[in-house]
Enzyme design. Structure first.
Site, mmCIF file in Angstrom:
data_model
loop_
_atom_site.group_PDB
_atom_site.id
_atom_site.type_symbol
_atom_site.label_atom_id
_atom_site.label_comp_id
_atom_site.label_asym_id
_atom_site.label_seq_id
_atom_site.Cartn_x
_atom_site.Cartn_y
_atom_site.Cartn_z
ATOM 1 N N GLU A 164 49.169 36.148 35.677
ATOM 2 C CA GLU A 164 49.288 35.789 34.272
ATOM 3 C C GLU A 164 50.722 35.699 33.750
ATOM 4 O OE1 GLU A 164 46.822 38.445 32.021
ATOM 5 O OE2 GLU A 164 45.003 37.803 33.026
ATOM 6 N N GLU A 352 39.900 37.208 37.799
ATOM 7 C CA GLU A 352 39.519 38.267 36.852
ATOM 8 C C GLU A 352 38.491 37.739 35.863
ATOM 9 O OE1 GLU A 352 42.615 40.456 34.709
ATOM 10 O OE2 GLU A 352 43.865 40.342 36.513
HETATM 11 C C1 BGC Z 1 45.136 41.536 32.941
HETATM 12 C C2 BGC Z 1 44.663 42.960 33.186
HETATM 13 C C3 BGC Z 1 44.035 43.505 31.934
HETATM 14 C C4 BGC Z 1 42.849 42.636 31.581
HETATM 15 C C5 BGC Z 1 42.080 43.086 30.360
HETATM 16 C C6 BGC Z 1 44.175 40.713 32.153
HETATM 17 O O1 BGC Z 1 44.881 39.933 31.249
HETATM 18 O O2 BGC Z 1 45.482 40.932 34.152
HETATM 19 O O3 BGC Z 1 45.758 43.712 33.603
HETATM 20 O O4 BGC Z 1 43.672 44.843 32.060
HETATM 21 O O5 BGC Z 1 43.294 41.338 31.333
HETATM 22 O O6 BGC Z 1 42.855 43.010 29.216
#
Ligand code: BGC
Length: 446
Positions: A164, A352
């Site tokens: 990110e 993610e």
């Molecule tokens: C990030 C994580 C974060 C998650 C939830 C993502 O943007 O990579 O580190 O914990 O979002 O906010």
């Protein structure tokens, strides 16, 4: 209706170094910008920090056992740069030992290690020398990455250079929400550029070193921005927001240029683009083996009189998570179609996706997180729908394996499928962990 996934599809879970490891002073690690930021009054919820976090540095063996129990195919974690290079140019074998043991443990249990090289914990020494604002940061990053490739290259099959870049640049150098907490748009653009350049040069280095077995790519967090109404103003505002969040990263990585409309718009704040040198964009747009997509939510945008970025965020009719993020799985579907149409055909991994909810531990030691299960089920169903449509999506990494340090929100937001009792460090499977286990076993969503 049952939705099926193929046997090759990777079901994984993700974490990051500063969010879970703790042990911030051990085995030669020096501070990162997050150690400093989290200890600066007012920056994080109740001043919480990652000193202990999930104590994963000491408990990784047990944590890998838990992963095995859930049955995940792959585990995405990040390396803490200041553990590996606690000073400029000084490799620290002690810090590397931890990752080697972790990787061995994973491989022994047939869990594929997926390594992110940068998940925001810039070494303090690098920050003191200008951090991502100093063009030398590109060189430092490539040196660090090259060393990690040498040490772990034989066992790691997927590498993510950056997690990110949007957060590591705009949220950190312009919005001030993340370390180092600056508020300067020109700085954010410079940081973003150096981060992207360090990605390109690292991929080049990886190819040079000849790690044929491994694949490499970058993870972008993409936040689709929809206009609140069909008015011309709102459509324009959503386009600007999309430029800020998404196109500023997608365009250089996949097309080799920055979006002209945004360049024009930022010009009044940055004056010139002298930090972009000839050939930089060619390097940034080097071919990746795959693309990592982090998707959590969409945004609904309305025009506002704001002189800088001309948007206002509003909310639609959808339910929201604890982060106040709207739950809109269909937007992930549209996003992937857009990526395919406008940007790239390379394989995609959803690196993610997940949700924070107020989870509580019931007397019997259970955590009934039905809303999380619903969130995961709905997003995975969209992914299955995309695969059916012919989209090459190879894996899914749920955020997160375990409750952890949620940056400026400290420990107040729980994203894990494993509940962490922060007082005792006890780990407890939430209902979603059992749900995920069954899904992985049957490769089917019922
Ligand atoms: C990030 C994580 C974060 C998650 C939830 C993502 O943007 O990579 O580190 O914990 O979002 O906010």
């Amino acid at each position: 209706m049952t939705v099926k996934f193929g046997n090759d599809f990777l079901f994984g879970a993700a974490t990051s170094s500063y969010q879970i490891e703790g042990a911030v002073r051990e085995d030669g690690r020096t501070p990162s910008i997050w150690d400093v930021f989290s200890k600066t009054p007012g920056k994080t919820y109740r001043g919480e920090n990652g000193d202990i976090a999930c104590d994963h540095y000491h408990r990784y063996r047990g944590d890998v056992e838990l992963m095995e129990k859930i049955g995940i195919d792959a585990y995405r974690f990040s390396i803490s740069w200041p553990r590996i290079f606690p000073e400029e140019g000084k490799f620290n074998p002690e810090g590397m030992k931890f990752y080697k043991s972790l990787v061995n443990e994973l491989v022994e249990r047939s869990i594929r290690p997926v390594v992110t090289l940068y998940h925001w914990d810039l070494p303090l020494w690098a920050y003191n020398m200008g951090g991502w604002l100093n063009r030398d940061s590109v060189k430092w990053f490539v040196e660090y990455s090259g060393r990690v490739f040498e040490e772990l290259g034989d066992s790691v099959s997927l590498w993510v250079t950056h997690n990110e870049p949007l957060c590591a640049s705009f949220f950190s150098y312009y919005e001030g929400e993340h370390a180092p907490g600056h508020r300067d748009l020109r700085e954010a653009l410079i940081a973003a550029h150096h981060i992207l350049l360090s990605h390109g040069n690292t991929v080049e280095e990886f190819r040079k070193l000849g790690y044929k077995k491994g694949k490499i790519g970058i993870t972008l967090n993409l936040i689709p921005a929809y206009p609140a109404t069909q008015s011309e103003d709102d459509i324009r505002a959503a386009r600007i927001r999309d430029g800020y969040l998404n196109r500023w990263f997608l365009d250089p990585v996949f097309k080799g240029y920055y979006p002209e409309d945004m360049k024009e718009m930022y010009k009044q704040f940055v004056f010139d683009y002298d930090f972009i040198q000839e050939e930089d964009l060619q390097k940034i747009s080097i071919k990746n083996d795959f693309m990592g997509v982090n998707y959590y939510n969409r945004e609904l945008i309305k025009f506002s009189g704001d002189p800088e970025l001309k948007f206002e965020r509003v909310y639609g009719k959808f339910a929201r998570t604890e982060m106040d993020w709207e739950i809109v799985p269909e937007a992930l579907y549209d996003l992937v179609l857009r990526l395919r149409k406008e940007y790239t055909k390379i394989p995609i991994y959803i690196t993610e996706n997940g949700a924070a909810f107020k989870d509580s531990l019931l007397k019997k030691g259970e955590v009934r997180d039905t809303r999380r299960i619903d969130y995961l089920r709905r997003h995975l169903s969209e992914i299955a729908r995309l695969i059916k449509k012919g989209m090459d999506i190879r894996g899914y990494f749920l955020w997160s394996l375990i409750d952890n340090f949620e940056w400026q929100f400290g420990y107040s937001k729980r994203f894990g499928i494993i509940y962490l009792d922060y007082k005792t460090q006890e780990r407890i499977f939430k209902e979603s962990a059992f749900w995920y286990r069954d899904l992985i076993k049957t490769r089917a969503i019922k």
